[in-house]
Motif scaffolding. Sequence first.
Motif, mmCIF file in Angstrom:
data_model
loop_
_atom_site.group_PDB
_atom_site.id
_atom_site.type_symbol
_atom_site.label_atom_id
_atom_site.label_comp_id
_atom_site.label_asym_id
_atom_site.label_seq_id
_atom_site.Cartn_x
_atom_site.Cartn_y
_atom_site.Cartn_z
ATOM 1 N N ILE A 198 -0.322 -3.721 -6.130
ATOM 2 C CA ILE A 198 -1.316 -2.792 -5.605
ATOM 3 C C ILE A 198 -2.686 -3.402 -5.862
ATOM 4 O O ILE A 198 -2.926 -3.974 -6.921
ATOM 5 C CB ILE A 198 -1.214 -1.435 -6.330
ATOM 6 C CG1 ILE A 198 0.144 -0.789 -6.060
ATOM 7 C CG2 ILE A 198 -2.346 -0.508 -5.930
ATOM 8 C CD1 ILE A 198 0.400 0.449 -6.901
ATOM 9 N N ARG A 210 0.817 -1.193 0.000
ATOM 10 C CA ARG A 210 0.000 0.000 0.000
ATOM 11 C C ARG A 210 0.864 1.262 0.000
ATOM 12 O O ARG A 210 0.430 2.327 -0.427
ATOM 13 C CB ARG A 210 -0.935 -0.004 1.217
ATOM 14 C CG ARG A 210 -2.237 0.703 0.935
ATOM 15 C CD ARG A 210 -3.152 0.682 2.135
ATOM 16 N NE ARG A 210 -3.463 -0.662 2.572
ATOM 17 C CZ ARG A 210 -3.281 -1.080 3.824
ATOM 18 N NH1 ARG A 210 -2.803 -0.281 4.739
ATOM 19 N NH2 ARG A 210 -3.587 -2.315 4.175
ATOM 20 N N SER A 260 1.351 3.836 -2.874
ATOM 21 C CA SER A 260 0.440 4.941 -3.147
ATOM 22 C C SER A 260 0.727 6.137 -2.241
ATOM 23 O O SER A 260 0.109 7.176 -2.371
ATOM 24 C CB SER A 260 -0.999 4.478 -2.986
ATOM 25 O OG SER A 260 -1.158 3.915 -1.705
ATOM 26 N N ARG A 263 -0.679 -2.788 -11.622
ATOM 27 C CA ARG A 263 -1.037 -3.228 -10.274
ATOM 28 C C ARG A 263 -0.276 -4.488 -9.911
ATOM 29 O O ARG A 263 0.202 -4.644 -8.802
ATOM 30 C CB ARG A 263 -2.543 -3.493 -10.188
ATOM 31 C CG ARG A 263 -3.333 -2.227 -9.993
ATOM 32 C CD ARG A 263 -4.799 -2.519 -9.764
ATOM 33 N NE ARG A 263 -5.596 -1.472 -10.376
ATOM 34 C CZ ARG A 263 -6.361 -1.639 -11.444
ATOM 35 N NH1 ARG A 263 -6.478 -2.831 -11.988
ATOM 36 N NH2 ARG A 263 -7.025 -0.632 -11.936
#
Lengths: 418, 184
Positions: B158, A50, A53, B153
């Motif tokens: 992600i 995570r 991001s 991703r």
Amino acid sequence: MEKKAAACIPGGETEAITRRMNPFTGTSYFSSTVVVSDTETEKEKRAVYRRWSELPALTIDMILDRLDFVEKFRFASVCVTWRDAAPDFAKRRPQRIIPWLLFSQDTQTGALSFLNLPETMIHHVRIPQINMNLCYGSTQGWLFMFAGDACENNHCFLLNPISKAQIQLPPLSLESRQSFLKVLLSSSPAINEDWMVVAHTVSHGLLFCKPGDRSWSIGPPNSKYAFSFDYGDIIFSGGQVYVLSMLNTVWVFDIKTQNLVLMGGGASPAYDLHNDGIDHGDPYICYLVESNGELFLVARFLKNTAYHYTTIGFLLYKLHKNDNIELRVRGYVWVRQSSFGADRALFLSINGSKSVSTIENPGVQSNCIYFINDLHRQTGKPCDIGICHVEDGKIEPFNIPLDAYAFKFPSVWVTPSV
Amino acid sequence: MSSTKIFLKSSDDKTFEIDETAARASETLKNIIDGGCLDGVIPLPNVSSNILPKVIEYCKKHGGDNGSSKKIANGGVDKDKEILPDYDEEEDKREKVRVDELKKWEEEYMDFDQQVLYDLMLAANYLHIKGLLDLTVEKAASMIRGRTPDQIRENFNINSDFTPEEEEEMILIEDEWDDEWAFD
């Protein structure tokens, strides 16, 4: 699976054993430990992942600077934070943006299909409740749409098919709608709040509206010029509207002073036909185009067939300041060009053309005109789609087998922006 | 030139040694050294002991050539070109070998997974090591370039956190062109 279990002996063994022991309940001691440890590693993994991001703005900017326009779209489609980190990338390298061809709409899902020629990619964008038959043009990455069928209402709005933003515009009269020719935006509303819409109609000539206006203001008294403005072309350049009349003269309309001034031009390309393989009787469409700060007249010559026109050639003219006093042509004249520019390409349409640099956009062929299935305004018949190499006049189809005549609406070039 | 040793303390309290010349590859460290407030050990609360050796490895490689040697080499080549062509060729060759060697080193150095890439990028950002930041950012960009959002991703592991509505209204759904595309 087998190999994985063998490689990871303790976990794999346990899992295999519990499966054999209790294949139905899944609640045995062993199997629940396996599940718990798995979710923990999953959680750990996510905690690590995570963080991508949460990159500092500077590094996100550095990454974005290394991506081209389409890649930035993809970047923004990865997750919410990346999307939020890249809201205004359209502002950074506007010169690198290549128009996409909006050519098809799925009747069931409403998805719009865009052809990205240099990358040979089709991009689909789902916009519910949009009917491309109600699209009347494209400008600065926005579509000009009517809200419903003509008899129902004449509410119109701008739609950005990429960001899906909509901007309501004052309603247009039925007359204007029925004689609608072209729409222009001075700048993208996403980039500049001080935008202006110019609509070109046969019935009212040029109509204007700004953000917050409740009605359209009417530009130059069209009746005076009706004979020549009806089917001409208009473009926005440097805060002024340039109008190409049917007589191929160029007029400059100053929005602030409401003055319409003849700049020059004139003469018909039909007079220029000598050895171009084009006959005097052949129909043509004239486009006014800006490239690298200069004005061009592009005449597209067509051969008539039963259901459509086939493009047979182009003549190019550049607007030159006339220094010869003896010639009785005012100010500027059209001068025939044999090349559009070694490092330029033109995406041509009556709904809006765009010239791009082929140095900055290596996938685009230089000195080429990408033309699409415009409707001939007087006859209403569609044209074909293809590429013209200006140098030798060679015409070829796109590198993707699009059947231009199967299109349900005239395609438009949309320069993607958000 | 004898080099002073500098001690760096990672976020998890482990101490690492680095030559002052190497440490100067980092603007942040350079400022601390030049500021004269060197108090034995420089604490780096944002860099863990997993990643600090990797950073030091980069600095060791690049600390010496921090602008100076490169400039001399390049400037020398241009100036001496007309006067000493033979010598110049030699110099050119040596320069080429040096660049090739550095590229090979960078390739090997940059061979790690996305988690290390992330930590290294942040460390380079925090320590203001421009060359290392450029390298890591370029690697991240190369993992995005020419890929669909799904592939991106996957590369960075992600999970898409768009709501089902947003997913439905996805900004962009892409299909690569294939001949089976049907027009009706």
